[in-house]
Each structure stands twice: as structure tokens, then as C-alpha cells.
Design a protein around this motif. Structure first.
Motif, PDB file in Angstrom:
ATOM      1  N   SER A   1      -5.038   8.904  -9.875  1.00 45.40           N
ATOM      2  CA  SER A   1      -5.293   8.377  -8.529  1.00 45.40           C
ATOM      3  C   SER A   1      -6.685   8.787  -8.085  1.00 45.40           C
ATOM      4  O   SER A   1      -7.101   9.929  -8.299  1.00 45.40           O
ATOM      5  N   PRO A   2      -7.418   7.891  -7.437  1.00 47.50           N
ATOM      6  CA  PRO A   2      -8.681   8.288  -6.812  1.00 47.50           C
ATOM      7  C   PRO A   2      -8.405   8.925  -5.449  1.00 47.50           C
ATOM      8  O   PRO A   2      -7.282   8.886  -4.934  1.00 47.50           O
ATOM      9  N   ALA A   3      -9.427   9.485  -4.857  1.00 48.93           N
ATOM     10  CA  ALA A   3      -9.315  10.030  -3.505  1.00 48.93           C
ATOM     11  C   ALA A   3      -9.271   8.895  -2.487  1.00 48.93           C
ATOM     12  O   ALA A   3      -9.713   7.769  -2.755  1.00 48.93           O
ATOM     13  N   THR A   4      -8.733   9.205  -1.336  1.00 51.07           N
ATOM     14  CA  THR A   4      -8.825   8.274  -0.214  1.00 51.07           C
ATOM     15  C   THR A   4     -10.234   8.350   0.373  1.00 51.07           C
ATOM     16  O   THR A   4     -10.983   9.302   0.119  1.00 51.07           O
ATOM     17  N   PRO A   5     -10.626   7.358   1.160  1.00 47.58           N
ATOM     18  CA  PRO A   5     -11.947   7.427   1.804  1.00 47.58           C
ATOM     19  C   PRO A   5     -12.066   8.667   2.687  1.00 47.58           C
ATOM     20  O   PRO A   5     -11.046   9.239   3.115  1.00 47.58           O
ATOM     21  N   LYS A   6     -13.271   9.091   2.930  1.00 49.60           N
ATOM     22  CA  LYS A   6     -13.486  10.237   3.806  1.00 49.60           C
ATOM     23  C   LYS A   6     -12.820  10.002   5.153  1.00 49.60           C
ATOM     24  O   LYS A   6     -12.987   8.949   5.764  1.00 49.60           O
ATOM     25  N   GLY A   7     -12.026  10.972   5.579  1.00 45.71           N
ATOM     26  CA  GLY A   7     -11.268  10.809   6.817  1.00 45.71           C
ATOM     27  C   GLY A   7      -9.871  10.263   6.598  1.00 45.71           C
ATOM     28  O   GLY A   7      -9.071  10.195   7.529  1.00 45.71           O
ATOM     29  N   GLY A   8      -9.573   9.876   5.345  1.00 45.48           N
ATOM     30  CA  GLY A   8      -8.229   9.407   5.020  1.00 45.48           C
ATOM     31  C   GLY A   8      -8.080   7.906   5.100  1.00 45.48           C
ATOM     32  O   GLY A   8      -8.940   7.194   5.618  1.00 45.48           O
ATOM     33  N   LEU A   9      -6.972   7.423   4.584  1.00 40.94           N
ATOM     34  CA  LEU A   9      -6.634   6.005   4.604  1.00 40.94           C
ATOM     35  C   LEU A   9      -5.535   5.789   5.629  1.00 40.94           C
ATOM     36  O   LEU A   9      -4.460   6.397   5.548  1.00 40.94           O
ATOM     37  N   ARG A  10      -5.784   4.937   6.602  1.00 42.69           N
ATOM     38  CA  ARG A  10      -4.792   4.605   7.623  1.00 42.69           C
ATOM     39  C   ARG A  10      -4.474   3.121   7.491  1.00 42.69           C
ATOM     40  O   ARG A  10      -5.361   2.273   7.610  1.00 42.69           O
ATOM     41  N   ALA A  11      -3.196   2.809   7.226  1.00 47.41           N
ATOM     42  CA  ALA A  11      -2.829   1.404   7.008  1.00 47.41           C
ATOM     43  C   ALA A  11      -1.342   1.213   7.254  1.00 47.41           C
ATOM     44  O   ALA A  11      -0.555   2.174   7.248  1.00 47.41           O
ATOM     45  N   GLU A  12      -0.969  -0.039   7.441  1.00 52.48           N
ATOM     46  CA  GLU A  12       0.446  -0.386   7.612  1.00 52.48           C
ATOM     47  C   GLU A  12       1.153  -0.319   6.260  1.00 52.48           C
ATOM     48  O   GLU A  12       0.576  -0.620   5.214  1.00 52.48           O
ATOM     49  N   VAL A  13       2.430   0.062   6.292  1.00 56.97           N
ATOM     50  CA  VAL A  13       3.237   0.180   5.075  1.00 56.97           C
ATOM     51  C   VAL A  13       4.069  -1.090   4.885  1.00 56.97           C
ATOM     52  O   VAL A  13       4.660  -1.602   5.840  1.00 56.97           O
ATOM     53  N   VAL A  14       4.122  -1.583   3.648  1.00 57.20           N
ATOM     54  CA  VAL A  14       5.006  -2.687   3.300  1.00 57.20           C
ATOM     55  C   VAL A  14       5.931  -2.207   2.181  1.00 57.20           C
ATOM     56  O   VAL A  14       5.466  -1.680   1.178  1.00 57.20           O
ATOM     57  N   ARG A  15       7.225  -2.377   2.379  1.00 52.66           N
ATOM     58  CA  ARG A  15       8.226  -1.817   1.464  1.00 52.66           C
ATOM     59  C   ARG A  15       8.764  -2.875   0.507  1.00 52.66           C
ATOM     60  O   ARG A  15       9.018  -4.024   0.899  1.00 52.66           O
ATOM     61  N   PHE A  16       8.996  -2.454  -0.757  1.00 53.82           N
ATOM     62  CA  PHE A  16       9.682  -3.263  -1.760  1.00 53.82           C
ATOM     63  C   PHE A  16      10.754  -2.392  -2.398  1.00 53.82           C
ATOM     64  O   PHE A  16      10.552  -1.202  -2.621  1.00 53.82           O
ATOM     65  N   ASP A  17      11.901  -3.006  -2.695  1.00 59.02           N
ATOM     66  CA  ASP A  17      13.002  -2.208  -3.228  1.00 59.02           C
ATOM     67  C   ASP A  17      12.999  -2.113  -4.756  1.00 59.02           C
ATOM     68  O   ASP A  17      13.832  -1.421  -5.340  1.00 59.02           O
ATOM     69  N   SER A  18      12.056  -2.798  -5.398  1.00 58.24           N
ATOM     70  CA  SER A  18      12.007  -2.759  -6.858  1.00 58.24           C
ATOM     71  C   SER A  18      10.631  -3.202  -7.341  1.00 58.24           C
ATOM     72  O   SER A  18       9.851  -3.811  -6.587  1.00 58.24           O
ATOM     73  N   LEU A  19      10.361  -2.930  -8.598  1.00 63.56           N
ATOM     74  CA  LEU A  19       9.116  -3.387  -9.200  1.00 63.56           C
ATOM     75  C   LEU A  19       9.098  -4.910  -9.298  1.00 63.56           C
ATOM     76  O   LEU A  19       8.057  -5.545  -9.094  1.00 63.56           O
ATOM     77  N   ASP A  20      10.249  -5.506  -9.586  1.00 66.30           N
ATOM     78  CA  ASP A  20      10.321  -6.966  -9.655  1.00 66.30           C
ATOM     79  C   ASP A  20       9.981  -7.608  -8.319  1.00 66.30           C
ATOM     80  O   ASP A  20       9.320  -8.661  -8.263  1.00 66.30           O
ATOM     81  N   ALA A  21      10.442  -6.991  -7.221  1.00 69.74           N
ATOM     82  CA  ALA A  21      10.134  -7.531  -5.895  1.00 69.74           C
ATOM     83  C   ALA A  21       8.637  -7.470  -5.628  1.00 69.74           C
ATOM     84  O   ALA A  21       8.059  -8.400  -5.040  1.00 69.74           O
ATOM     85  N   LEU A  22       8.002  -6.397  -6.068  1.00 69.01           N
ATOM     86  CA  LEU A  22       6.548  -6.296  -5.918  1.00 69.01           C
ATOM     87  C   LEU A  22       5.854  -7.365  -6.752  1.00 69.01           C
ATOM     88  O   LEU A  22       4.889  -8.000  -6.305  1.00 69.01           O
ATOM     89  N   LYS A  23       6.331  -7.582  -7.967  1.00 71.20           N
ATOM     90  CA  LYS A  23       5.735  -8.599  -8.829  1.00 71.20           C
ATOM     91  C   LYS A  23       5.800  -9.987  -8.181  1.00 71.20           C
ATOM     92  O   LYS A  23       4.880 -10.793  -8.319  1.00 71.20           O
ATOM     93  N   ALA A  24       6.903 -10.239  -7.489  1.00 72.43           N
ATOM     94  CA  ALA A  24       7.108 -11.565  -6.890  1.00 72.43           C
ATOM     95  C   ALA A  24       6.405 -11.739  -5.547  1.00 72.43           C
ATOM     96  O   ALA A  24       6.356 -12.856  -5.013  1.00 72.43           O
ATOM     97  N   ALA A  25       5.864 -10.681  -4.990  1.00 66.52           N
ATOM     98  CA  ALA A  25       5.312 -10.728  -3.632  1.00 66.52           C
ATOM     99  C   ALA A  25       4.023 -11.538  -3.545  1.00 66.52           C
ATOM    100  O   ALA A  25       3.208 -11.558  -4.483  1.00 66.52           O
ATOM    101  N   ASP A  26       3.836 -12.169  -2.412  1.00 65.49           N
ATOM    102  CA  ASP A  26       2.604 -12.894  -2.110  1.00 65.49           C
ATOM    103  C   ASP A  26       1.497 -11.873  -1.832  1.00 65.49           C
ATOM    104  O   ASP A  26       1.657 -11.002  -0.972  1.00 65.49           O
ATOM    105  N   PRO A  27       0.369 -11.951  -2.537  1.00 59.60           N
ATOM    106  CA  PRO A  27      -0.720 -11.004  -2.272  1.00 59.60           C
ATOM    107  C   PRO A  27      -1.147 -10.970  -0.803  1.00 59.60           C
ATOM    108  O   PRO A  27      -1.607  -9.927  -0.318  1.00 59.60           O
TER     109      PRO A  27
END
Length: 477
Positions: free
Chosen positions: A122-148
Motif C-alpha cells: 500500500s502507498p501512503a495517503t496524501p499529506k493530511g490523510g484521505l477523506r472520502a465517502e465509503v461504498v460497500r460491497f459484500d463480495s469481490l464479485d460484486a466489486l467486479k460488477a460495479a459501475d466505475p
């Protein structure tokens, strides 16, 4: 003259101790010695003392760290202390990844800290940290099928819960979520990646680290694993249906290249010193615990098995080679370097396997050998049966983690499966410590390794190692 059927003729030859040119057998005297080794090992504490030494005198051994250097020196000294005839190192070069600090917190709607750990590469987060909304998937397959479009700029969270199993098969998907998931999330434009830890503990607030599939730092995104209780908490917060914002602050990353070493000790064969039985474990560990079950125990099992064979009145016919591999944790670097260096010698490898699944008792053996060596594997199985090992003739043997790379080149191999029911409770966590090892169960492992190694070294004939011999197994992939 009346001709006997070939099967009866072969049986008669085996009974008389005379094998055909193509048949591999183990002499009765070697079987008896192996039984003695097995029984002696059950009352020998060498492996436990070796594990205690490594985890106390060196501790955690993150590949490329100062402790990793000390571990190499420790292994060289320990092989010599145990009386090995030859001790040497072979260089292994790999990317140097470092961990400095890691923090995370839910910022909204319910502010609170989360327990997590950064993942390898893993690389480091940007200076000051990464602040972003979380999107949940219940499986790797669900992530594969997700719209970018639903992922871009967000922190992807894959909430897959690993299943407990005696043979550890649940780790297949658990590790895929950790290794492949971050790469996939990055390709879809995610800003960061979280997963529920690949582990089977439910109540310990101890995250499980491990490697990701990132190989190009320019394409990597910050990635971390939540402890299982913290994953539960994040999932509950998300269930409120409100946008969840998380701040991730990781200070880690690749800082260059490092050259470590595989450390090798040999008990030199009396008749065929250039033919080897290869056993071992990996010397590195993750940095959260002290690397007792992963994989101090594996190194100790192999060292102790070799020591028991060394202490016999006479050296074995073939060489017992014990390998303490470098940097298995972040991509089998030691195993791959070893296979690349020794691929041209694969036919000289009689049989091999590595211990890298903790310190629980071995309960199953399988093998990838030539058909003419199956009877010899059966002889080994009968010696191991009294200590609780069942032979599954339907399964291939892969050689373990690092030695799977030699198996992929054509080395005949065993798989000696330990009871992993509890292994993934502690795997890659701060709880990977010496107290998790039962000395009697560890000794059973040594009994298995000493007995099979000696029998393989004494066999009349080989087990089928040859370039490309076992490609159909898919081992080492």
C-alpha cells in the motif's frame, strides 16, 4: 515356463526386497529407522526451543527490516549450533516496503476511530490523510460488477467474512479479496480500499495484515484491513442509510530495493550428496506479532527434523536440505529466487515440502510423484498413520508455499496439511505469538518431517522429479 502376471511378479520382487528398475521402494531397514525417528521426535523439544529462540531473540521479522538482517544471522548461527554439515546463504532481491503509522476514523455520521492495519505494498495517503465517502460491497464479485462511476473518488469497502475450516480453504477467497480487491478498486477509480480482515476471529480487535496485488506503485491506492469487530461497526453505520465519510491516514510504502537471503543448512548425503530432500519454512514474518506460527514454527520444524537425522549413527544416503526462505509474505520472493537459481537441477531433488500453516498437528498427506513411486509413498503413509496422518491418494501435493515454485519446475512434492482450525484467528495479527503453539503438536510435526525426509533419502529409486514433470498439477500458480 509358466509366466506370472506382471502384478504378481512385481509383488514378489517387492517382497524379496528387489525392485524393478522403474519402481521406487524404501528398504525395510530405512522404514524401521524412520519409525524410531518418528517416536523419538514426539519426545524432543528442539523445535519448540528453536521457535522460542527466534521469536524472543529476533521477534517480528518484516522483510527488509533491521530485524530481518538479524534473523539471517540468527538462522546461520542456529544451523551451525544444531550441527548441520554445511550452512550458506543465497541472495534474494525485492522491493522494500515499510510501515510507519496507520490511523482511521469515521468522520460522519457518527465520528469514532477504527482499528485497522495497512496492507503490504500500500502507498501512503496524501499529506493530511484521505477523506472520502465509503461504498460497500459484500463480495469481490460484486466489486467486479460495479459501475466505475459509483466508485470513482470513494473508499471501497469489501465486507467479505472468511469461513473457518480445518484445511483453511476459506482463505482462498479471503486472500483474493485482499490481493486482487485493491487492484480492481484502483482500476475503477477508487481513492482507497478497505476490507474486513481475512481472518476467522470474531471478537479480537486485532486486524490482519497481508500483501496486496500491487506491483506498480504508480497504480496503487492506499489499502488497509479492518479488524472484524471494526468491520462489524462500519457495516452497522452504513446500514443507517446515510452517507458515511471516513478519514484514512497511512504512512507506508515502497522506499527502494533490498537484498536479503535464503538461509540453507544441509545434512550431507553419504552415497548421493548431490541428490536432495528439500524441506523448510520462511524466515520472514509480518511486523504485528512475533511470527511464531507464521512461520517461525515452520523453520523450527524443518531444522529440528534435520537435527534428528543428523544425530543418527550414520548419515542418510541423500542430502537433507533445510531452507529458511526470504520474504515469502510479500510475494514468495525467496521461493521464486530459489526456483530460478536451481531449476536446472530439479532432477536432483528427490522430494520436497515446506511447513507454512502454523503449528497444529498434521492430519493429511498427499503427493505428486511418478506412478512408479506410489508404493513408496504408501510406505511413508504407513509410518505416519500412527501419529494421525491420513494419506489422500486422490489429491496432488504442492510442496507448500515457497517450494511450490520448485514443484512448478518439476520437483516431486508432498503436501502435509496441518490442522488450521484456529490458524486464521491469529494469522498476520499482533496475536501471532509463541503462546499459540502447543509443544506436543509441534513435536508431532517434527515426527512427520523427520520420518518422511529420512525415508525419501533412503529410497531405492526416485520420485519422478524432472523438468516440467508436474505441470498438470498447476502447482506454484
Amino acid at each position: 515356463m509358466r509366466r506370472l502376471p506382471l502384478t504378481l511378479l512385481a509383488a514378489g520382487l517387492l517382497a524379496s526386497g528387489i525392485a524393478s528398475a522403474a519402481t521406487t521402494t524404501i528398504p525395510t531397514t530405512a522404514v524401521k529407522t524412520a519409525e524410531q525417528l518418528r517416536d523419538r521426535a514426539l519426545h524432543d523439544d528442539t523445535a519448540y526451543q528453536v521457535t522460542a529462540s527466534l521469536t524472543t531473540e529476533v521477534g517480528a521479522r518484516l522483510a527488509g527490516s533491521e530485524a530481518d538482517r538479524r534473523a539471517v544471522d540468527w538462522a546461520v548461527a542456529k544451523f551451525k549450533e544444531l550441527g548441520y554439515d554445511k550452512v550458506y546463504t543465497e541472495p534474494v532481491t525485492y522491493p522494500l516496503w515499510v510501515r510507519r503509522s496507520e490511523r482511521a476514523a469515521i468522520v460522519a455520521p457518527f465520528p469514532q476511530p477504527l482499528a485497522l492495519t495497512a496492507l503490504g505494498y500500500s502507498p501512503a495517503t496524501p499529506k493530511g490523510g484521505l477523506r472520502a465517502e465509503v461504498v460497500r460491497f459484500d463480495s469481490l464479485d460484486a466489486l467486479k460488477a460495479a459501475d466505475p462511476a459509483a466508485i470513482k473518488g470513494k473508499i471501497v469497502y469489501v465486507d467479505y467474512r472468511m469461513e473457518r475450516a480445518k484445511d483453511g480453504h476459506g482463505y482462498g477467497m479471503g486472500s483474493a479479496v485482499r490481493v486482487a480487491g485493491p487492484v480492481l478498486a484502483a482500476e475503477k477509480g477508487a481513492a482507497g480500499y478497505l476490507l474486513r480482515s481475512a481472518g476467522t476471529d470474531a471478537h479480537e480487535r486485532a486486524p490482519h495484515t497481508g500483501v496486496t496485488g500491487f506491483r506498480d506503485p504508480a497504480k496503487a491506492i492506499p489499502a488497509a484491513a479492518l479488524s472484524n469487530p471494526d468491520a462489524d461497526q462500519l457495516t452497522r453505520v452504513l446500514a443507517y442509510g446515510k452517507p458515511v465519510t471516513l478519514k484514512l491516514d497511512l504512512d507506508c510504502g515502497i522506499v527502494g530495493e533490498y537484498t536479503g537471503a535464503n538461509v540453507i543448512g544441509e545434512i550431507t548425503g553419504r552415497k548421493h550428496p548431490h541428490q536432495v530432500v528439500a524441506i523448510g519454512g520462511h524466515l520472514d514474518s509480518w511486523d504485528l506479532g512475533t511470527g511464531a506460527i507464521d512461520d517461525g514454527a515452520g523453520v523450527a520444524i524443518a531444522m529440528a527434523a534435520g537435527k534428528l537425522i543428523h544425530d543418527l549413527p550414520q548419515r542418510p544416503d541423500r542430502t537433507i536440505r533445510v531452507i529458511a526462505f526470504a520474504n515469502e509474505e510479500m510475494g514468495l520472493w525467496g521461493g521464486r529466487a530459489y526456483a530460478e537459481k536451481h531449476a536446472g537441477e530439479v532432477a536432483k531433488f528427490q522430494l520436497g515440502t515446506e511447513s507454512d500453516f502454523g503449528a497444529g498437528p498434521i492430519w493429511r498427506m498427499s503427493a505428486s510423484v511418478k506412478p512408479e513411486a506410489r508404493d513408496a509413498i504408501g510406505q511413508i503413509a504407513r509410518v505416519l498413520e500412527p501419529v494421525g496422518v491420513a494419506y489422500d491418494a486422490t489429491r496432488p501435493g504442492g510442496g507448500g508455499s515457497d517450494l511450490s515454485q520448485m514443484h512448478a519446475k518439476g520437483m516431486a512434492a508432498l503436501s502435509l496439511t496441518q490442522d488450521g482450525t484456529k490458524y486464521f484467528d491469529w494469522h498476520h495479527t499482533p496475536n501471532d505469538t509463541l503462546d499459540k503453539i502447543d509443544p506436543a503438536e509441534l513435536a508431532q510435526n517434527v515426527a512427520v518431517y523427520a520420518a518422511f525426509s529420512y525415508m525419501a533419502a533412503q529410497a531405492h529409486g526416485d520420485f519422478g522429479s524432472a523438468p516440467g514433470a508436474f505441470a498438470k498439477d498447476g502447482a506454484g500458480e
